[in-house]
Each structure stands twice: as C-alpha cells, then as structure tokens.
Design a protein around this motif. Structure first.
Motif, PDB file in Angstrom:
ATOM      1  N   GLU A  76       2.364   1.483  14.829  1.00 46.44           N
ATOM      2  CA  GLU A  76       3.432   1.152  13.879  1.00 46.44           C
ATOM      3  C   GLU A  76       4.129   2.400  13.318  1.00 46.44           C
ATOM      4  O   GLU A  76       4.792   2.319  12.292  1.00 46.44           O
ATOM      5  CB  GLU A  76       2.879   0.301  12.746  1.00 46.44           C
ATOM      6  CG  GLU A  76       2.402  -1.052  13.231  1.00 46.44           C
ATOM      7  CD  GLU A  76       2.180  -2.031  12.092  1.00 46.44           C
ATOM      8  OE1 GLU A  76       2.881  -3.061  12.079  1.00 46.44           O
ATOM      9  OE2 GLU A  76       1.329  -1.763  11.231  1.00 46.44           O
ATOM     10  N   HIS A  95       3.392   2.268   4.558  1.00 46.55           N
ATOM     11  CA  HIS A  95       3.120   0.921   5.054  1.00 46.55           C
ATOM     12  C   HIS A  95       1.643   0.618   4.837  1.00 46.55           C
ATOM     13  O   HIS A  95       0.790   1.376   5.314  1.00 46.55           O
ATOM     14  CB  HIS A  95       3.455   0.795   6.542  1.00 46.55           C
ATOM     15  CG  HIS A  95       2.907  -0.464   7.143  1.00 46.55           C
ATOM     16  ND1 HIS A  95       3.211  -1.710   6.639  1.00 46.55           N
ATOM     17  CD2 HIS A  95       2.049  -0.682   8.182  1.00 46.55           C
ATOM     18  CE1 HIS A  95       2.574  -2.630   7.346  1.00 46.55           C
ATOM     19  NE2 HIS A  95       1.857  -2.036   8.278  1.00 46.55           N
ATOM     20  N   HIS A  97      -1.378  -2.841   4.177  1.00 50.88           N
ATOM     21  CA  HIS A  97      -1.672  -4.269   4.256  1.00 50.88           C
ATOM     22  C   HIS A  97      -2.223  -4.735   2.908  1.00 50.88           C
ATOM     23  O   HIS A  97      -3.223  -5.454   2.859  1.00 50.88           O
ATOM     24  CB  HIS A  97      -2.670  -4.534   5.385  1.00 50.88           C
ATOM     25  CG  HIS A  97      -2.190  -4.103   6.726  1.00 50.88           C
ATOM     26  ND1 HIS A  97      -3.024  -3.907   7.797  1.00 50.88           N
ATOM     27  CD2 HIS A  97      -0.933  -3.825   7.183  1.00 50.88           C
ATOM     28  CE1 HIS A  97      -2.311  -3.524   8.863  1.00 50.88           C
ATOM     29  NE2 HIS A  97      -1.045  -3.459   8.498  1.00 50.88           N
ATOM     30  N   HIS A 160       1.772  -9.948   6.853  1.00 48.97           N
ATOM     31  CA  HIS A 160       1.410  -8.617   7.341  1.00 48.97           C
ATOM     32  C   HIS A 160       1.112  -7.620   6.217  1.00 48.97           C
ATOM     33  O   HIS A 160      -0.012  -7.142   6.099  1.00 48.97           O
ATOM     34  CB  HIS A 160       2.562  -8.121   8.218  1.00 48.97           C
ATOM     35  CG  HIS A 160       2.334  -6.806   8.881  1.00 48.97           C
ATOM     36  ND1 HIS A 160       3.138  -6.330   9.884  1.00 48.97           N
ATOM     37  CD2 HIS A 160       1.411  -5.837   8.666  1.00 48.97           C
ATOM     38  CE1 HIS A 160       2.719  -5.139  10.279  1.00 48.97           C
ATOM     39  NE2 HIS A 160       1.675  -4.822   9.559  1.00 48.97           N
TER      40      HIS A 160
HETATM   41 ZN   LIG Z   1       0.668  -3.010   9.676  1.00 51.90          ZN
END
Ligand SMILES: [Zn+2]
Length: 245
Positions: A76, A95, A97, A160
């Motif tokens: 990612e 980023h 979760h 996500h």
């Molecule tokens: Zn992710």
C-alpha cells in the motif's frame, strides 16, 4: 529538512502512532517526503509501528522502487506516493487500520462534531474512499484516494482504515489520531442512544481554529513521543534478543 531528519521523523511518526494505539500488528505506516525529491521514507514491511528504527526504513521512489533499504515495499505504498505526489505542500501521510475508524465507517453515517476532535473537520463530514474496501495496492487506486481526500486533513477507508495528511509530520500524525478519537466518541454515543447534541457548523469551524492550530497539534505530538519513549525504554523481547528476560 535533511534526509537524516526525514528518516528520524519517519521513525518518530511511527512511534507516535503506536503510542496513540493505532498499531495493527505489522500493518499501517507513515511516510515522510524525501527532501531531495526522490520519493518517501517509510518503514519496511514486517515491523510493527513501535518497532520502527532508522535501519528498518526504506526510501521508496515515486514509481514504487526501493532505492534504500532491503526487500519489497509495503503493497500500500501507493497511498503515500499518490497523496504526496498530488499535493506538493504535504510533507507526511499516514495510513492505519485504527479500529474505531473502521467501526464508525461501518455505520455509514456522517461524522458529527460531538467533541473537540470531531471539530477537526469544521462541521463537514469526513471524506470516504469508496473505490474498494481491499488494499490500495495500485497507482490508480492511490490516485483515486488522493482525489477523495482532496484538501481534507484525513479520510476514512470504509471496511479498511483511515488516511491522513499534513504539511508537517506532527500535523499528519495528529490528524489520524483526532479522526480515530472522533470516531470512537461517536460510536460510543451512538451505542448509548440517539445523538441529540453536537456543534453546528459555525461552532465547529470556530472550534477547529481554536482547538487545532499547529501549536496544539505539536503539543499533542510531543506528548505522544514522550509516551512512546516511556514504552520503548521498557521494550518487549525483540526478535534479535530471544534470550532476554
Ligand atoms: Zn491498509
């Protein structure tokens, strides 16, 4: 900023996110723009946020090639590459979760300014990336995410996690932290009953300016770094020290 400082900040961003509870085992990452324009500094796959050190970073080029460090980049990495390529004024992207963000996004309801954290968006709903609930593992998906984020401080990736961005490393990290906390607050309130009290748009805008200037974001960042330093001074057994108590 020098490349050395960018690497140090990439490590600190990872530790601050871990101290804020945004770790998901070895998944999730922060990226800092390389000051020489070569790409991004980001942790190598396989490490938790609290485990990141400078020798566990990679320099990943704009076409997702590892220029410094070993192994493949995170699948990612396109999130960070495309967000930072789309907005030259941004220095850092995150980023994670974060669990409350995922839980809140599953409700499919607007984010309300219930609290100081919720006022980060000035009374507007938080942007959501709807192209996929799977990995953002291609350049095209990264570009679509950058378009959905626009100039907002952060966005939800339903099913996500979240992304955030900032013109400084502390602001990008704190935007992720504040979004997670706002989501947790609303999930908690919604679980207890009907939400009846929150700021209107004018109050939310005023609170955004009052509560979240750069100085306050930096204060939160330094607090998280102190928490991280405290935790890391009592580290768990690492995989290089298997015999340590
Ligand atoms: Zn992710």
């Amino acid at each position: 900023m020098t490349p050395d400082q960018a690497q140090r900040l990439a490590v600190e961003a990872s530790h601050a996110l871990a101290a804020a509870g945004q770790g998901d085992m070895v998944w999730g990452h922060a990226a800092v723009r390389d000051p020489r324009g070569r790409g991004i500094w980001i942790k190598a796959p396989g490490w938790g946020l609290e485990e990141v050190r400078e020798d566990r970073l990679q320099l990943v080029s704009w076409d997702a090639t590892v220029l410094h460090g070993t192994g493949a980049p995170h699948k990612e990495c396109h999130i960070h590459l495309r967000l930072l390529a789309a907005s030259p004024d941004l220095v850092c992207t995150v980023h994670t979760h974060a669990s409350a963000a995922v839980a809140f996004a599953a409700l499919g309801t607007p984010l309300l300014p219930l609290s100081h954290e919720g006022a980060l968006f000035g009374g507007e709903d938080v942007p959501r990336f709807r192209a996929t609930g799977a990995l953002v593992s291609t350049r095209e998906l990264g570009k679509a995410l950058a378009a959905d984020l626009g100039t907002a401080p952060a966005a939800l990736l339903p099913k996500h996690g979240l992304v955030s961005a900032g013109r400084t490393v502390p602001s990008a990290v704190m935007h992720a932290v504040l979004l997670e906390r706002a989501c947790a607050m609303q999930v908690r309130a919604a679980a207890a009953g009907t939400i009846r009290v929150h700021s209107g748009r004018a109050e939310a805008r005023a609170k955004r300016a009052e509560c979240w200037p750069d100085s306050q974001l930096e204060a939160g960042w330094h607090y998280l770094l102190r928490r991280a330093a405290d935790t890391l001074s009592h580290p768990p057994v690492s995989r290089e020290d298997p015999d340590r108590d």
